[in-house]
Design an enzyme around this catalytic site. Structure first.
Site, mmCIF file in Angstrom:
data_model
loop_
_atom_site.group_PDB
_atom_site.id
_atom_site.type_symbol
_atom_site.label_atom_id
_atom_site.label_comp_id
_atom_site.label_asym_id
_atom_site.label_seq_id
_atom_site.Cartn_x
_atom_site.Cartn_y
_atom_site.Cartn_z
ATOM 1 N N SER A 150 0.847 -1.202 0.000
ATOM 2 C CA SER A 150 0.000 0.000 0.000
ATOM 3 C C SER A 150 0.875 1.242 0.000
ATOM 4 C CB SER A 150 -0.851 -0.027 1.270
ATOM 5 O OG SER A 150 -1.355 1.249 1.601
ATOM 6 N N TYR A 163 -3.200 -0.075 10.045
ATOM 7 C CA TYR A 163 -3.031 -0.438 8.629
ATOM 8 C C TYR A 163 -1.613 -0.103 8.156
ATOM 9 C CZ TYR A 163 -4.403 -0.687 3.641
ATOM 10 O OH TYR A 163 -4.515 -1.006 2.302
HETATM 11 P P1 NAP Z 1 -11.801 -5.129 -0.494
HETATM 12 O O1 NAP Z 1 -12.619 -4.543 -1.598
HETATM 13 O O2 NAP Z 1 -12.226 -4.889 0.906
HETATM 14 O O3 NAP Z 1 -11.502 -6.707 -0.708
HETATM 15 C C1 NAP Z 1 -10.731 -7.431 0.208
HETATM 16 C C2 NAP Z 1 -11.150 -8.872 0.188
HETATM 17 O O4 NAP Z 1 -10.461 -9.607 1.222
HETATM 18 C C3 NAP Z 1 -12.637 -9.051 0.449
HETATM 19 O O5 NAP Z 1 -13.167 -10.025 -0.400
HETATM 20 C C4 NAP Z 1 -12.646 -9.482 1.895
HETATM 21 O O6 NAP Z 1 -13.814 -10.168 2.333
HETATM 22 C C5 NAP Z 1 -11.434 -10.382 1.933
HETATM 23 N N1 NAP Z 1 -11.022 -10.671 3.301
HETATM 24 C C6 NAP Z 1 -10.986 -9.820 4.361
HETATM 25 N N2 NAP Z 1 -10.595 -10.467 5.463
HETATM 26 C C7 NAP Z 1 -10.377 -11.755 5.096
HETATM 27 C C8 NAP Z 1 -9.971 -12.924 5.789
HETATM 28 N N3 NAP Z 1 -9.686 -12.901 7.090
HETATM 29 N N4 NAP Z 1 -9.849 -14.079 5.101
HETATM 30 C C9 NAP Z 1 -10.137 -14.144 3.777
HETATM 31 N N5 NAP Z 1 -10.534 -13.081 3.071
HETATM 32 C C10 NAP Z 1 -10.654 -11.894 3.721
HETATM 33 O O7 NAP Z 1 -10.350 -4.552 -0.654
HETATM 34 P P2 NAP Z 1 -9.555 -4.072 -1.926
HETATM 35 O O8 NAP Z 1 -9.643 -2.594 -1.953
HETATM 36 O O9 NAP Z 1 -9.873 -4.872 -3.140
HETATM 37 O O10 NAP Z 1 -8.114 -4.425 -1.376
HETATM 38 C C11 NAP Z 1 -7.444 -5.646 -1.631
HETATM 39 C C12 NAP Z 1 -6.056 -5.512 -1.048
HETATM 40 O O11 NAP Z 1 -5.446 -4.342 -1.589
HETATM 41 C C13 NAP Z 1 -6.040 -5.325 0.477
HETATM 42 O O12 NAP Z 1 -4.919 -5.980 1.014
HETATM 43 C C14 NAP Z 1 -5.881 -3.809 0.622
HETATM 44 O O13 NAP Z 1 -5.315 -3.444 1.835
HETATM 45 C C15 NAP Z 1 -4.989 -3.504 -0.537
HETATM 46 N N6 NAP Z 1 -4.997 -2.123 -1.000
HETATM 47 C C16 NAP Z 1 -6.148 -1.508 -1.371
HETATM 48 C C17 NAP Z 1 -6.077 -0.208 -1.859
HETATM 49 C C18 NAP Z 1 -7.284 0.568 -2.299
HETATM 50 O O14 NAP Z 1 -7.136 1.790 -2.525
HETATM 51 N N7 NAP Z 1 -8.450 -0.022 -2.462
HETATM 52 C C19 NAP Z 1 -4.855 0.438 -1.962
HETATM 53 C C20 NAP Z 1 -3.706 -0.250 -1.542
HETATM 54 C C21 NAP Z 1 -3.786 -1.523 -1.068
HETATM 55 P P3 NAP Z 1 -14.988 -9.292 3.069
HETATM 56 O O15 NAP Z 1 -15.743 -8.629 1.997
HETATM 57 O O16 NAP Z 1 -15.743 -10.283 3.865
HETATM 58 O O17 NAP Z 1 -14.264 -8.289 3.974
HETATM 59 C C1 GCO Z 2 -6.846 5.222 3.536
HETATM 60 C C2 GCO Z 2 -6.957 4.267 2.390
HETATM 61 C C3 GCO Z 2 -5.609 3.699 2.000
HETATM 62 C C4 GCO Z 2 -5.738 2.882 0.750
HETATM 63 C C5 GCO Z 2 -4.493 2.305 0.205
HETATM 64 C C6 GCO Z 2 -3.489 3.312 -0.208
HETATM 65 O O1 GCO Z 2 -7.737 5.219 4.379
HETATM 66 O O2 GCO Z 2 -5.902 6.026 3.541
HETATM 67 O O3 GCO Z 2 -7.887 3.280 2.589
HETATM 68 O O4 GCO Z 2 -4.977 3.110 3.050
HETATM 69 O O5 GCO Z 2 -6.691 1.898 0.869
HETATM 70 O O6 GCO Z 2 -3.965 1.268 0.978
HETATM 71 O O7 GCO Z 2 -2.481 2.694 -0.913
#
Ligand code: NAP
Ligand code: GCO
Length: 270
Positions: A150, A163
């Site tokens: 992230s 986080y």
């Molecule tokens: P999301 O939409 O919340 O999807 C995350 C998935 O992980 C969901 O299907 C969730 O299920 C599942 N999950 C959560 N806890 C779990 C567990 N204990 N065991 C198995 N599955 C579990 O998140 P996303 O935005 O696609 O993010 C995916 C990854 O990218 C995460 O690691 C997040 O931190 C990272 N990320 C996201 C962003 C962003 O801007 N969106 C940026 C940087 C990094 P539930 O629906 O039941 O929670």
């Molecule tokens: C926040 C966001 C971020 C993003 C992402 C950034 O609250 O600042 O959720 O943490 O999800 O991980 O890279």
């Protein structure tokens, strides 16, 4: 003449990829790109409804994915799932530790148990899942592990103490897996998405009562040289690269896919 480059280096033909938490969002998009590149897709999610929803979504895109119900923090469950995948699908060549949560809360108001939960899912679980797939990768003589990091692997901000601690730790776990298993031809790299429009970030983009954009939404647009939020599809090419032979000499690297956020000091005052 010796051939030095071929597009086939990006192919994932014949590979089996496990992407955690990939029923929707970033995980689904990465899995879809892997399928497009030739891989067989295996994913897990925490509830049966989510796995069913995911399977239906994969089918919509013509992908025959294998879905399992498993909580990534449950070490016994993960070991059993990996065994089951090995007997039903085959040994895993590519692992993407994607499942993750965020809990936005001012640090002084955050319960320690809530802090621990984020660390458990975002940091300890990638250790658990990697540990479960590594023995077969070592035996096979190759493997790719991609940890979804992230911006918060590098930066802090108000309300995301747990986080940021977890994703900063995940960056270092990535480097450590690369260090410990590089000699076994295993590459472990991170992908660091910028601000991506998914359900996880939906609260930061909600329209205000007067119809105007959320102040955080405007803040992110101003902080991003690309002047937009990312979409899950922005991660597809970089994720395929890190899973493919094309990145075989890249190990312990975090590839940020952030529209330039980390390069930018922010808009100058006019
Ligand atoms: P999301 O939409 O919340 O999807 C995350 C998935 O992980 C969901 O299907 C969730 O299920 C599942 N999950 C959560 N806890 C779990 C567990 N204990 N065991 C198995 N599955 C579990 O998140 P996303 O935005 O696609 O993010 C995916 C990854 O990218 C995460 O690691 C997040 O931190 C990272 N990320 C996201 C962003 C962003 O801007 N969106 C940026 C940087 C990094 P539930 O629906 O039941 O929670
Ligand atoms: C926040 C966001 C971020 C993003 C992402 C950034 O609250 O600042 O959720 O943490 O999800 O991980 O890279």
């Amino acid at each position: 003449m010796e051939k030095t480059f071929s597009l086939s280096q990006f192919s994932l033909d014949g590979k089996i990829a496990l992407i955690t938490g990939a029923s929707y969002g970033i995980g689904f998009s990465i899995a879809r790109s892997y399928a497009e590149a030739g891989a067989t897709i295996v994913f897990n999610d925490i509830k049966q409804e989510l796995v069913d929803k995911g399977l239906a979504l994969y089918e919509e895109y013509g992908i025959r994915a294998h879905g399992y119900v498993c909580d990534v923090t449950d070490e016994i469950g993960i070991k059993a799932m990996v065994k089951q995948i090995e007997s039903e699908v085959g040994t895993i060549d590519i692992l993407v530790n994607n499942a993750g949560i965020i809990n936005r809360c001012p640090m002084l108001e955050m319960e320690t148990s809530d802090f621990r939960k984020v660390i458990d899912i975002d940091l300890t679980a990638p250790f658990i899942v990697a540990k479960a797939v590594l023995p077969s990768m070592i035996e096979k003589g190759h493997g790719k592990i991609i940890n979804v990091c992230s911006m918060m692997s590098e930066l802090g901000r108000e309300t995301v103490a747990a986080y940021a601690a977890a994703k900063g730790g995940l960056k270092m776990l990535t480097k450590n897996i690369a260090s410990e298993f590089g000699g076994a031809n295993i590459q472990c790299n991170g992908i660091g998405p910028g601000y991506i429009a998914t359900p996880q970030t939906a609260p930061l983009r909600e329209l205000q009562a007067d119809g105007s954009r959320h102040p955080f939404d405007q803040f992110i647009i101003a902080k991003t040289p690309a002047a937009r939020w990312g979409v899950p599809e922005d991660l597809a090419g970089p994720a395929v690269f890190l899973a493919s032979e094309a990145s075989d000499f890249i190990n312990g690297h975090i590839l940020y896919v952030d529209g330039g956020i980390l390069a930018y000091i922010g808009k100058q005052p006019q």
